[in-house]
Design a protein around this motif. Structure first.
Motif, short mmCIF file in Angstrom:
data_model
loop_
_atom_site.label_atom_id
_atom_site.label_comp_id
_atom_site.label_asym_id
_atom_site.label_seq_id
_atom_site.Cartn_x
_atom_site.Cartn_y
_atom_site.Cartn_z
N GLU A 58 -24.39 -14.62 -9.92
CA GLU A 58 -25.11 -15.82 -9.88
C GLU A 58 -24.49 -16.27 -8.42
N ALA A 59 -23.19 -16.01 -7.83
CA ALA A 59 -22.98 -16.30 -6.68
C ALA A 59 -23.88 -15.83 -5.40
N ALA A 60 -23.79 -14.36 -5.74
CA ALA A 60 -24.72 -13.59 -4.90
C ALA A 60 -26.31 -14.17 -4.93
N GLY B 169 -29.02 -13.55 -1.92
CA GLY B 169 -28.72 -12.39 -2.11
C GLY B 169 -27.74 -11.33 -1.59
N GLY B 170 -27.56 -10.34 -1.95
CA GLY B 170 -26.35 -9.52 -1.61
C GLY B 170 -26.04 -8.41 -2.48
N THR B 171 -24.75 -8.03 -2.36
CA THR B 171 -24.14 -6.97 -3.30
C THR B 171 -23.05 -7.34 -4.05
N VAL B 172 -23.12 -7.26 -5.21
CA VAL B 172 -22.17 -7.46 -6.50
C VAL B 172 -21.31 -6.20 -6.55
N TYR B 173 -20.17 -6.09 -6.03
CA TYR B 173 -19.41 -4.72 -5.81
C TYR B 173 -18.35 -4.81 -7.24
N VAL B 174 -18.38 -3.67 -7.96
CA VAL B 174 -17.68 -3.53 -9.16
C VAL B 174 -16.68 -2.20 -8.62
N PRO B 175 -15.37 -2.53 -8.14
CA PRO B 175 -14.60 -1.52 -7.92
C PRO B 175 -13.92 -0.32 -9.18
N ALA B 176 -13.57 0.51 -9.01
CA ALA B 176 -12.85 1.18 -10.07
C ALA B 176 -12.25 0.57 -11.19
N GLY B 177 -12.38 1.00 -12.03
CA GLY B 177 -11.65 0.38 -13.16
C GLY B 177 -12.83 0.36 -14.58
N THR B 178 -12.22 -0.04 -15.70
CA THR B 178 -13.26 -0.19 -16.78
C THR B 178 -13.43 -1.90 -17.30
#
Length: 554
Positions: A54-56, A61-70
């Motif tokens: 929602e923030a993006a 617009g933009g990239t929602v970044y999900v780093p390593a992890g589960t």
């Protein structure tokens, strides 16, 4: 933000003070950890992940970044101009609690598809799912064993290993999210690089979308997973699929024509599929079902469809290529080429039926071109079939090599092949067929050029059988000798046939047998029939003068 900024992979990475590697913080990047997401595989992150999206979106617009992890999560909704980027080592892990998936309006309440999805978008544009991370739907949590009796060995040819499981139901309804990824009426959809695993039902469905690019993704669903289609491209136009690696428990790539969201059924058109590797226990590349609208201008090229040698028969691909029209729609302009198949039960299946009929859309299947096919280890006969009142039209097969190990029996030639007009279309629907290589019925305008049919196991049936076919052209046919006194080619009630440049294999009883009172204008010209004991056999019911031969080597 323009389209290039959204969809291009960013190279702006830096080392933070905490020793973590992540994207440079700027107005176009939203790290989900800033919104409270925890990648421990236990914390439920639905709200945090949705807040990042929602923030993006609110920022334009933009990239929602999900780093390593589960990251354990329920259903998420992707918004316009947002790219969801899963870093290598990152997993979106679908919740096994059905209450964590919001119901979205639209699809029918029953069947394989429903209103719950792990990732959903509707009426969005410029959306993307990218990266080398994983979306895992925990599908086995939504299935239960059927406890059915084991199939008999002699029935494995028509069985499917996925019948061993079924979706769990509560109050008579399926609880699994399906499709796992659903994109509805979206424009400019881009999916690249990710692994889609353990889908509870259908894996990925763009429906009513315009301009869809799917590149370099992997699908890994258990082969026993019920209804776990790899992709279901539905009523979309301008679709580009390439470099995908799909292993699943139902159709690997399936094109459908239906609109459960209401309104007209749009055409599936302008679709290119190339450079893919597919394995499943159902169909490799399939058009249908449902087939309520039009399929136009579709190509499938440069791909591999396979099963391992150790796979049991009921775990093997039913049809490598299935082109079907049974619900009142139309097929025209299909080009399939450069496909290698290994251990596929049935290499080719083309079917026009009348399971349901749509009076507003004339049913038709025409303009199909299939070339450069090499299939080994096949078990069932390829077929092209219509109905007496709904005939397949204008089909061309060229440079086809099919090697079969079925080992069929001569008595199968005498079986009456049922019409099955209302049946669900599947290559095994007719039972065992009277040819070991290719069976064709109710077809107008069939061209077979440079066809090689090889039986690696003694087979008592003809290589090619055509029944009620008009305007048949057979050029350069080469095939193995039947193990019985059967002819190599059998034509029944064929009108307008031209066989030329063909060769009879050594020891065959007859190159051709012709039967049927409606037979007309059968011509053999320039064939090498010297190895046949008889050039051709004409049955008494064939009208006088219907078969003529000239310029053949005998």
């Amino acid at each position: 933000m323009n389209r290039r900024e959204l969809l291009g992979f960013s190279g702006a990475f830096l080392l933070t003070g905490r020793g973590q590697t992540g994207p440079a913080e700027n107005a176009l990047w939203w790290d989900v950890r800033r919104f409270g997401a925890v990648g421990d595989g236990k914390t439920k992150n639905t709200a945090a992940l949705q807040q990042a999206i929602e923030a993006a979106f609110q920022a334009g617009g933009g990239t929602v970044y999900v780093p390593a992890g589960t990251y354990l999560t329920g259903g998420l909704v992707l918004k316009s101009n947002v790219r969801l980027y899963l870093e290598a080592g990152a997993t979106l892990l679908g919740s096994t609690d059905p209450a964590d998936y919001e119901d979205h309006p639209g699809p029918y309440p029953g069947g394989d598809a429903n209103t719950r999805h792990l990732l959903f978008a509707e009426n969005a544009e410029n959306i993307a799912l990218c990266g080398l991370g994983t979306v895992d739907g925990q599908g086995p949590a939504f299935w239960q064993p059927t406890h059915r009796p084991p199939p008999r060995p002699e029935d494995l040819w028509r069985d499917v290993i996925a019948y061993d499981y079924r979706p769990i139901r509560q109050s008579g309804k399926q609880i699994r999210p399906s499709p796992m990824l659903e994109f509805v009426r979206c424009r400019n959809v881009h999916i690249e690089g990710v692994l889609l695993a353990n889908s509870p039902g259908w894996t990925l469905r763009p429906i009513l979308c315009e301009t869809v690019t799917i590149r370099g993704i992997r699908v890994r669903n258990p082969i026993y997973g019920p209804n776990t289609d790899g992709m279901d491209i539905t009523c979309c136009h301008n679709v580009f699929i390439s470099d995908c690696d799909i292993a699943t428990g139902d159709d690997a790539i399936c094109l459908k024509s239906e609109n459960p969201y209401g309104g007209p059924v749009q055409a599936n058109e302008n679709i290119t599929i190339t450079n893919c590797v597919l394995t499943t226990c159902c169909n490799g590349f399939k058009m249908g079902t449902a087939t309520q609208g039009a399929f136009r201008d579709i190509t499938f090229t440069n791909s591999v469809i396979y099963n391992a040698d150790a796979d049991p028969i009921n775990a093997r691909v039913i049809s490598g290529i299935a082109v079907e029209m049974v619900d009142g729609g139309s097929v025209e302009g299909v080009v399939i080429s450069n496909i290698a198949m290994r251990n596929v039960r049935t290499p080719l299946f083309v079917r026009l039926g009348t399971r349901t009929e749509n009076p507003a859309v004339p049913t038709s299947l025409r303009g199909v071109r299939i070339s450069q096919i090499y299939a080994t280890g096949s078990l069932l006969t390829s077929s092209i079939t219509g109905l007496p009142e709904h005939r397949v039209q204008e089909v061309q097969l060229e440079n086809i090599c099919i090697e079969t190990v079925e080992g069929g029996k001569a008595e199968w030639v005498e079986h009456t092949v049922p019409e099955q007009p209302k049946a669900y279309p599947e290559a095994r629907m007719f039972g065992r067929l009277p040819a070991y290589g290719l069976y064709c019925r109710h077809v107008d305008g069939l061209r077979l050029s440079q066809i090689e049919l090889v039986s690696k196991t003694p087979d008592g049936r003809p290589a090619l059988v055509c029944d009620d076919v008009k305007n048949l052209d057979v050029q350069g046919l080469h095939a193995s000798t039947p193990s019985t006194q059967m002819p190599l080619v059998q034509l029944n009630d064929v009108q307008g046939a031209f066989l030329h440049g063909c060769a009879a294999p050594q020891g065959v009883q007859a190159f051709l047998m012709v039967s049927g009172a409606r037979t007309a204008r059968v011509r053999l010209v320039g064939n090498d029939l010297s190895e046949a004991k008889q050039a051709f056999i004409v049955k008494p019911d064939v009208p006088k003068g219907a078969v003529r031969s000239a310029g053949n080597l005998k």
